[in-house]
Enzyme design. Structure first.
Site, PDB file in Angstrom:
ATOM      1  CG  ASN A  65      -6.615  -0.755   1.556  1.00  0.00           C
ATOM      2  OD1 ASN A  65      -5.953  -0.376   0.622  1.00  0.00           O
ATOM      3  ND2 ASN A  65      -6.066  -1.301   2.676  1.00  0.00           N
TER       4      ASN A  65
ATOM      5  CG  HIS B 113      -2.949   3.144   2.294  1.00  0.00           C
ATOM      6  ND1 HIS B 113      -3.495   2.949   1.123  1.00  0.00           N
ATOM      7  CD2 HIS B 113      -3.029   2.021   3.345  1.00  0.00           C
ATOM      8  CE1 HIS B 113      -3.962   1.522   1.249  1.00  0.00           C
ATOM      9  NE2 HIS B 113      -3.836   1.181   2.331  1.00  0.00           N
TER      10      HIS B 113
ATOM     11  CB  CYS C 107      -0.901   0.210   1.040  1.00  0.00           C
ATOM     12  SG  CYS C 107      -2.101  -1.438   1.224  1.00  0.00           S
TER      13      CYS C 107
HETATM   14  N1  ACO Z   1     -18.552  -8.568   9.718  1.00  0.00           N
HETATM   15  C1  ACO Z   1     -18.787  -8.723  10.928  1.00  0.00           C
HETATM   16  N2  ACO Z   1     -18.060  -9.167  12.122  1.00  0.00           N
HETATM   17  C2  ACO Z   1     -16.729  -9.235  11.783  1.00  0.00           C
HETATM   18  C3  ACO Z   1     -16.561  -8.957  10.466  1.00  0.00           C
HETATM   19  C4  ACO Z   1     -17.146  -8.666   9.475  1.00  0.00           C
HETATM   20  N3  ACO Z   1     -16.690  -8.127   8.345  1.00  0.00           N
HETATM   21  N4  ACO Z   1     -15.030  -9.034  10.575  1.00  0.00           N
HETATM   22  C5  ACO Z   1     -14.661  -9.349  11.673  1.00  0.00           C
HETATM   23  N5  ACO Z   1     -15.868  -9.596  12.548  1.00  0.00           N
HETATM   24  C6  ACO Z   1     -15.850 -10.000  13.965  1.00  0.00           C
HETATM   25  C7  ACO Z   1     -14.785 -10.576  14.481  1.00  0.00           C
HETATM   26  O1  ACO Z   1     -14.796 -11.969  14.018  1.00  0.00           O
HETATM   27  C8  ACO Z   1     -14.868 -10.296  15.964  1.00  0.00           C
HETATM   28  O2  ACO Z   1     -15.912 -11.268  16.577  1.00  0.00           O
HETATM   29  P1  ACO Z   1     -15.680 -11.979  17.908  1.00  0.00           P
HETATM   30  O3  ACO Z   1     -15.592 -10.623  18.928  1.00  0.00           O
HETATM   31  O4  ACO Z   1     -16.866 -12.907  18.180  1.00  0.00           O
HETATM   32  O5  ACO Z   1     -14.397 -12.794  17.962  1.00  0.00           O
HETATM   33  C9  ACO Z   1     -15.748  -9.019  15.963  1.00  0.00           C
HETATM   34  O6  ACO Z   1     -15.905  -8.668  14.598  1.00  0.00           O
HETATM   35  C10 ACO Z   1     -14.652  -7.788  16.409  1.00  0.00           C
HETATM   36  O7  ACO Z   1     -13.371  -7.935  15.779  1.00  0.00           O
HETATM   37  P2  ACO Z   1     -12.363  -7.044  15.901  1.00  0.00           P
HETATM   38  O8  ACO Z   1     -11.246  -7.293  14.894  1.00  0.00           O
HETATM   39  O9  ACO Z   1     -12.053  -6.609  17.283  1.00  0.00           O
HETATM   40  O10 ACO Z   1     -13.083  -5.609  15.242  1.00  0.00           O
HETATM   41  P3  ACO Z   1     -12.317  -4.261  15.137  1.00  0.00           P
HETATM   42  O11 ACO Z   1     -13.166  -3.186  15.773  1.00  0.00           O
HETATM   43  O12 ACO Z   1     -10.769  -4.396  15.589  1.00  0.00           O
HETATM   44  O13 ACO Z   1     -12.287  -3.926  13.743  1.00  0.00           O
HETATM   45  C11 ACO Z   1     -10.876  -4.216  11.619  1.00  0.00           C
HETATM   46  C12 ACO Z   1     -11.817  -4.897  12.614  1.00  0.00           C
HETATM   47  C13 ACO Z   1     -11.707  -3.285  10.972  1.00  0.00           C
HETATM   48  C14 ACO Z   1     -10.094  -5.041  10.720  1.00  0.00           C
HETATM   49  C15 ACO Z   1      -9.723  -3.215  12.453  1.00  0.00           C
HETATM   50  O14 ACO Z   1      -8.928  -4.055  13.170  1.00  0.00           O
HETATM   51  C16 ACO Z   1      -9.136  -2.383  11.552  1.00  0.00           C
HETATM   52  O15 ACO Z   1      -9.360  -1.366  11.046  1.00  0.00           O
HETATM   53  N6  ACO Z   1      -7.894  -2.757  11.477  1.00  0.00           N
HETATM   54  C17 ACO Z   1      -7.133  -2.286  10.378  1.00  0.00           C
HETATM   55  C18 ACO Z   1      -6.836  -3.154   9.270  1.00  0.00           C
HETATM   56  C19 ACO Z   1      -6.922  -2.423   8.076  1.00  0.00           C
HETATM   57  O16 ACO Z   1      -7.454  -1.469   7.627  1.00  0.00           O
HETATM   58  N7  ACO Z   1      -6.272  -3.400   7.161  1.00  0.00           N
HETATM   59  C20 ACO Z   1      -6.578  -2.941   5.719  1.00  0.00           C
HETATM   60  C21 ACO Z   1      -5.267  -3.266   5.043  1.00  0.00           C
HETATM   61  S1  ACO Z   1      -4.000  -2.439   5.992  1.00  0.00           S
HETATM   62  C22 ACO Z   1      -3.239  -1.340   5.009  1.00  0.00           C
HETATM   63  O17 ACO Z   1      -3.549  -1.167   3.909  1.00  0.00           O
HETATM   64  C23 ACO Z   1      -1.909  -0.805   5.282  1.00  0.00           C
END
Ligand code: ACO
Length: 318
Positions: free
Chosen positions: A275, A245, A112
Site C-alpha cells: 500500500n 486504491h 490514500c
Molecule cells: N503477522 C502475523 N500475525 C499478525 C500480523 C502479522 N503481520 N498482524 C496481526 N497479526 C495477528 C493478530 O495479532 C491476531 O492475532 P490474535 O488472534 O492472536 O490476536 C491475528 O493475526 C488475526 O488478526 P486480525 O486482525 O483478525 O487479522 P485479519 O484477518 O483481520 O487481517 C488485516 C488483518 C490484514 C490488517 C485486515 O484487517 C485488513 O486487511 N484490514 C484492512 C486494513 C488495510 O488494508 N489497511 C491499509 C491501510 S487502509 C487504506 O489504505 C485505506
C-alpha cells in the site's frame, strides 16, 4: 475545455524488502502476509531519499510520455501524507527540482484518496482555464511513519510515486469526479502525532483498526463507483479497467465482486508495491498503460479511500 491524461509515469525506490526479510524482524510470515493482504514485497526509500525525489522520478516519466518539457508545466499538485518537511509544500520543492517555476504548486492531503482528490482539482483547473499542462503526482515515503516493531501495520505499506500529465482536449478524457469525506471516522486510521514546541508530540506512527478499515473501504469504494456510473448513465459493463486504491487484495477483490466487475478487469500492483497510499492509484495506472492493457477509447474507473475518512472516484476515457 475538457481535460485528458496525456502521459503517466512511476518511480519506485531501488531497495525491495520481501516478506521473508520482514519475518526476520517481527513475528510474522510470508504466508500470513500473502494470504491476508496479497502483498509479496514492497519498495523502501534510501535514507537520503525524500518524497520530492520520488515525485521527481515519476513526474519526469509522465512528462516524457506526454512529450512535454518541465517549462511547459503550469500547475503542480502533489498528493502526499509524508511531505519532505512541514513546509514549504512538496509540490513547491518538486517544482524547483524540475525547473518549472511560475505556475501554482501545492499539496493535497487526503491520505490514500489524495491522488483522486488531486486529479479532480487539476481537472477543474485545466477545464476552467486556470492551467494548461498540469502535473498531478501521488508520492509517499510511508517507511518514515511506520513503527517497524508493530507487525499489524509495518507489513502493509511501501514507498513510491506515480504521476500523470493533464492537458486540455477537444474530446473529454476525465468524465466525472466525485469526492467525499466523513471526519467522524478520523480515529480508525491515523498518525496521531504533531510537531510542537521543537519536538514530536503524540504518536508519529500509523495506527489502524484493521477490520473497521476493511469494512468501511469495501462499502464506500463500491458506492462511489456506482455514483460515477449513475452520473454518466453507464453500467459496470462500461468499466474496462477498475483501479482501486491498492490497500489490500481482499479489499480490492471484495469491491470488484460487489460491483460485478470480473477480477480480470482489475489492475493490481499491491503484490509488488504494497500500500503506497496516495501513490498507489497512479502507480497501478502507469503499470496498466505501460504494459498495454489500458488502450485508447477504453473506460477506466479510479476509486480511492483513505484516512479521514476520505473517498472518491474519477471516471475517465483513455
Ligand atoms: N503477522 C502475523 N500475525 C499478525 C500480523 C502479522 N503481520 N498482524 C496481526 N497479526 C495477528 C493478530 O495479532 C491476531 O492475532 P490474535 O488472534 O492472536 O490476536 C491475528 O493475526 C488475526 O488478526 P486480525 O486482525 O483478525 O487479522 P485479519 O484477518 O483481520 O487481517 C488485516 C488483518 C490484514 C490488517 C485486515 O484487517 C485488513 O486487511 N484490514 C484492512 C486494513 C488495510 O488494508 N489497511 C491499509 C491501510 S487502509 C487504506 O489504505 C485505506
Amino acid at each position: 475545455m475538457p481535460s485528458r491524461v496525456a502521459g503517466t509515469g512511476s518511480y519506485l525506490p531501488q531497495r525491495i524488502v520481501t516478506n521473508d526479510e520482514l519475518a526476520r524482524r517481527v513475528a510474522t510470515s510470508d504466508e500470513w502476509i500473502r494470504t491476508r493482504t496479497g502483498i509479496c514485497q514492497r519498495h523502501v526509500a534510501a535514507p537520503d531519499e525524500r518524497t520530492s525525489d520520488l515525485a521527481l522520478g515519476a513526474a519526469t516519466g509522465a512528462l516524457a510520455a506526454a512529450s512535454l518539457k518541465p517549462a511547459d508545466v503550469d500547475l503542480i499538485i502533489v498528493a502526499t501524507t509524508t511531505p519532505d518537511i512541514v513546509f514549504p509544500s512538496t509540490a513547491c520543492i518538486l517544482q524547483a527540482k524540475l525547473g518549472a517555476a511560475g505556475g501554482p504548486a501545492f499539496d493535497v492531503q487526503a491520505v490514500c484518496s489524495g491522488f483522486v482528490y488531486a486529479l479532480a482539482i487539476a481537472d477543474r483547473m485545466v477545464s476552467g482555464g486556470l492551467a494548461r499542462n498540469a502535473l498531478v503526482v501521488g508520492a509517499e515515503i510511508y517507511s518514515h511513519i511506520l513503527d517497524w516493531e508493530d507487525r499489524s501495520t509495518c507489513v502493509l505499506f511501501g514507498d513510491g510515486a506515480g504521476a500523470v500529465v493533464l492537458v486540455p482536449s477537444d474530446e473529454p478524457g476525465i468524465l466525472s469526479a466525485h469526492l467525499h469525506a466523513d471526519g467522524n471516522y478520523k480515529d480508525i486510521l491515523c498518525v496521531p502525532g504533531q510537531v510542537k514546541n521543537g519536538r514530536v508530540a503524540g504518536i508519529p506512527f500509523v495506527r489502524m483498526d484493521g477490520s473497521a478499515v476493511f469494512k468501511f473501504a469495501v462499502k464506500v469504494l463500491a458506492e462511489v463507483a456506482h455514483e460515477a456510473l449513475t452520473a454518466n448513465r453507464r453500467t459496470t459493463a462500461d468499466i474496462d479497467w477498475l483501479i482501486p486504491h491498492q490497500a489490500n487484495i481482499r479489499i480490492m477483490d471484495a469491491t470488484a465482486k460487489k460491483l460485478g466487475v470480473p477480477l480480470s478487469r482489475v489492475v493490481s500492483t499491491v503484490d509488488k508495491h504494497a500500500n503506497t497510499s496516495a501513490a498507489s492509484i497512479p502507480l497501478a495506472l502507469d503499470a496498466g498503460v505501460r504494459d498495454g492493457r489500458i488502450r485508447e477509447g477504453q473506460h477506466v474507473m479510479l476509486v480511492g479511500v483513505g484516512g479521514g475518512f476520505t473517498w472518491g472516484s474519477v471516471y475517465l476515457r483513455w
